[in-house]
Design a protein around this motif. Structure first.
Motif, PDB file in Angstrom:
ATOM      1  N   ALA A  54     -36.414  50.055 -72.750  1.00  0.00           N
ATOM      2  CA  ALA A  54     -35.735  48.774 -72.971  1.00  0.00           C
ATOM      3  C   ALA A  54     -36.293  47.690 -72.054  1.00  0.00           C
ATOM      4  N   ARG A  55     -36.391  46.480 -72.587  1.00  0.00           N
ATOM      5  CA  ARG A  55     -36.835  45.316 -71.816  1.00  0.00           C
ATOM      6  C   ARG A  55     -35.680  44.410 -71.425  1.00  0.00           C
ATOM      7  N   SER A  56     -34.501  44.657 -71.933  1.00  0.00           N
ATOM      8  CA  SER A  56     -33.331  43.856 -71.593  1.00  0.00           C
ATOM      9  C   SER A  56     -32.089  44.736 -71.723  1.00  0.00           C
ATOM     10  N   LEU A  57     -31.260  44.762 -70.685  1.00  0.00           N
ATOM     11  CA  LEU A  57     -30.058  45.592 -70.691  1.00  0.00           C
ATOM     12  C   LEU A  57     -28.906  44.850 -70.033  1.00  0.00           C
ATOM     13  N   SER A  58     -27.793  44.736 -70.736  1.00  0.00           N
ATOM     14  CA  SER A  58     -26.581  44.247 -70.082  1.00  0.00           C
ATOM     15  C   SER A  58     -26.014  45.398 -69.260  1.00  0.00           C
ATOM     16  N   PHE A  59     -25.152  45.080 -68.302  1.00  0.00           N
ATOM     17  CA  PHE A  59     -24.593  46.142 -67.465  1.00  0.00           C
ATOM     18  C   PHE A  59     -23.713  47.077 -68.282  1.00  0.00           C
ATOM     19  N   GLU A  60     -22.943  46.527 -69.216  1.00  0.00           N
ATOM     20  CA  GLU A  60     -22.090  47.370 -70.057  1.00  0.00           C
ATOM     21  C   GLU A  60     -22.926  48.325 -70.911  1.00  0.00           C
ATOM     22  N   GLU A  61     -24.015  47.804 -71.479  1.00  0.00           N
ATOM     23  CA  GLU A  61     -24.889  48.658 -72.277  1.00  0.00           C
ATOM     24  C   GLU A  61     -25.503  49.742 -71.400  1.00  0.00           C
ATOM     25  N   LEU A  62     -25.937  49.373 -70.202  1.00  0.00           N
ATOM     26  CA  LEU A  62     -26.504  50.355 -69.288  1.00  0.00           C
ATOM     27  C   LEU A  62     -25.502  51.457 -68.981  1.00  0.00           C
ATOM     28  N   MET A  63     -24.262  51.095 -68.688  1.00  0.00           N
ATOM     29  CA  MET A  63     -23.254  52.093 -68.342  1.00  0.00           C
ATOM     30  C   MET A  63     -22.997  53.052 -69.493  1.00  0.00           C
ATOM     31  N   ASN A  64     -22.986  52.540 -70.705  1.00  0.00           N
ATOM     32  CA  ASN A  64     -22.787  53.412 -71.864  1.00  0.00           C
ATOM     33  C   ASN A  64     -23.963  54.363 -72.062  1.00  0.00           C
ATOM     34  N   LEU A  65     -25.179  53.873 -71.835  1.00  0.00           N
ATOM     35  CA  LEU A  65     -26.354  54.734 -71.956  1.00  0.00           C
ATOM     36  C   LEU A  65     -26.418  55.743 -70.817  1.00  0.00           C
ATOM     37  N   LEU A  66     -26.057  55.311 -69.614  1.00  0.00           N
ATOM     38  CA  LEU A  66     -26.020  56.239 -68.487  1.00  0.00           C
ATOM     39  C   LEU A  66     -25.003  57.355 -68.721  1.00  0.00           C
ATOM     40  N   SER A  67     -23.936  57.025 -69.442  1.00  0.00           N
ATOM     41  CA  SER A  67     -22.944  58.052 -69.761  1.00  0.00           C
ATOM     42  C   SER A  67     -23.572  59.163 -70.577  1.00  0.00           C
ATOM     43  N   GLY A  68     -24.407  58.788 -71.563  1.00  0.00           N
ATOM     44  CA  GLY A  68     -25.089  59.792 -72.373  1.00  0.00           C
ATOM     45  C   GLY A  68     -26.039  60.638 -71.554  1.00  0.00           C
TER      46      GLY A  68
END
Length: 374
Positions: free
Chosen positions: A284-298
Motif C-alpha cells: 500500500a502507498r496510502s493508509l489511514s490509521f483505521e484501515e491500518l488497524m483493521n489490516l493489522l488485526s488480520g
C-alpha cells in the motif's frame, strides 16, 4: 523540558510482548485516582487549586524513592507533537490535553518516572492519576508497582479520604479504591464468529465494561477492546484486580476457541483474509490509521494461528504506536497534511515489513519447486 527527547522510549516497555498471553492481551494498565485535601477538585477546581497541587507534587518528587530521577512535563510548555505522542503512548488522556486548538489548561502536567512503566497525570479529572502500563496479562504485577507508588506518595501528600467511602474522587463511580484496571485485548476470533456480542453483554453482568483503544469515548477499531472494572466502591483493590484477571482469562479462552472454529469451519476464508491483509500492508502507498488497524488485526490473527510464524508480536505492537499521527510527524520533523500522513504511514509499514516477515505463498512455491544442487 519542552519535548520527549530526553525520554524517547518512555511508555513503550509494553511493546516487547513479554507478558502472559501477549498474543491476545497487548497490555495491562492500572490507574489510581487521588485528590489532595484542601483543594477543590473536578469541575470546581480553580486555577489556583491546580497550581497548588502541581507545586505539591513537584516538591514530593524529590522525597519519593520511586520518583527518583523522574521528569515532570508541563503540558502548556510542550509543542503539539510532544503532547500528541503522550496521548498515543497512553501516558496522557484527551481530557488532560484539552482542545486541540486551545491546548491544555494551566498547571496540567505528566510526571514520567525514571522507572518505566510508572507515570502520573496531574490535574486531569482528579488531581492525580497514578498509572502503570505493562505487557501482556500482568494485573497483579502492575497493581503492585502502582500500589507502591501510591503508598510512597501518600506519605508525602494529604490524600482526600473518607472513613466510610474511601478515597474521594471527582466521578462517583471511582469513589472507594479509586482504581481502574484495564486490559487491552485483541478479539478477532469472537468478532468473526459473531460471538462478540454475547461476550460483551456478559461483561456488563459481572461489573465490567469495554472501551476503545484510547479508553472512554473512543471507538473500537481493529477488533481491539479495553476491558475494565466499572465501579470501585465496596471492593478492595485486590478484589477488583483478581476479579478482572479471572474474567479476562475466560475471555481469552473463548477467543482461543473461536479461532479454532475458524480454522476448522472456514480455513480457506481465514487464510485468505490473513494473506490479503499482509499483501495490502506490504504494498500500500496510502493508509489511514483505521484501515491500518483493521489490516493489522488480520495479520495479528495470522501470527496467533501460526500462519505467519516469522512475524513477531513486538513488530505488530510497534506498528500500532509509530504509525500514529504525532509519531509520524515527529519522524518527519514537520506537520503533515492528512494525505501526507497516510503516505508516510504506508511507507513506514512497508519499511518495517520488508525487514521482517514471512515468505509469500508464491515465494514458498518457488522455493519448493526450485531444483536442489548435487
Amino acid at each position: 523540558m519542552s519535548d520527549l527527547h530526553t525520554l524517547p522510549n518512555h511508555g513503550l516497555g509494553w511493546l516487547d510482548a513479554s507478558g502472559e498471553h501477549a498474543g491476545v492481551v497487548l497490555s495491562t494498565r492500572i490507574r489510581l485516582a487521588r485528590n489532595l485535601q484542601g483543594h477543590a477538585f473536578g469541575p470546581r477546581a480553580r486555577v489556583n487549586d491546580r497550581e497548588a497541587v502541581l507545586e505539591q507534587i513537584r516538591r514530593a518528587m524529590d522525597k519519593v524513592e520511586l520518583l527518583t530521577g523522574s521528569t515532570l512535563l508541563a503540558l502548556p510548555d510542550l509543542d503539539h507533537r510532544s503532547r500528541g505522542m503522550l496521548l498515543e503512548r497512553r501516558l496522557a488522556s484527551r481530557e488532560l490535553l484539552g482542545d486541540v486548538k486551545v491546548g491544555p489548561s494551566r498547571a496540567t502536567a505528566v510526571l514520567l518516572a525514571a522507572q518505566d512503566p510508572l507515570s502520573v497525570m496531574v490535574n486531569e479529572e482528579d488531581h492525580l492519576r497514578l498509572q502503570g502500563l505493562v505487557s501482556g496479562l500482568r494485573l497483579k504485577e502492575a497493581w503492585n508497582r502502582v500500589d507502591r507508588l501510591d503508598e510512597e506518595l501518600g506519605q508525602e501528600l494529604p490524600f482526600a479520604y473518607h472513613h466510610e467511602f474511601g478515597f474521594l474522587t471527582s466521578c462517583p463511580t471511582n469513589v472507594g479504591s479509586g482504581l481502574r484496571a484495564s486490559v487491552l485485548v485483541h478479539l478477532p476470533g469472537l468478532v468473526l464468529t459473531k460471538e462478540i456480542g454475547k461476550v460483551l453483554q456478559g461483561l456488563g453482568q459481572v461489573g465490567l465494561t469495554f472501551r476503545g483503544l484510547y479508553g472512554e469515548g473512543s471507538e473500537v477499531v481493529g477488533n481491539f477492546f479495553q476491558l475494565s472494572n466499572q465501579t470501585t466502591l465496596g471492593k478492595s483493590e485486590e478484589e477488583l484486580v483478581e476479579h478482572l484477571d479471572k474474567i479476562v482469562r475466560q475471555v481469552i479462552q473463548y477467543e482461543d476457541q473461536a479461532r479454532q472454529v475458524l480454522l476448522r469451519d472456514a480455513p480457506q476464508v481465514t487464510e485468505d483474509k490473513i494473506w490479503r491483509a499482509y499483501g495490502l500492508l506490504q504494498y500500500a502507498r496510502s493508509l489511514s490509521f483505521e484501515e491500518l488497524m483493521n489490516l493489522l488485526s488480520g495479520i495479528r490473527l495470522g501470527v496467533g494461528l501460526k500462519l505467519l510464524p516469522e512475524l513477531r508480536v513486538y513488530t505488530l505492537n510497534k506498528l500500532m504506536i509509530f504509525t500514529q499521527t504525532a509519531h509520524l510527524e515527529q519522524a518527519a520533523g514537520r506537520d503533515l497534511s492528512p494525505g501526507e500522513c497516510d503516505a508516510h504511514r504506508a511507507a513506514y509499514v512497508r519499511s518495517v515489513l520488508s525487514k521482517e516477515g514471512p515468505a509469500t505463498p508464491e515465494e514458498e512455491i518457488e522455493q519448493t519447486d526450485s531444483p536442489t544442487e548435487g
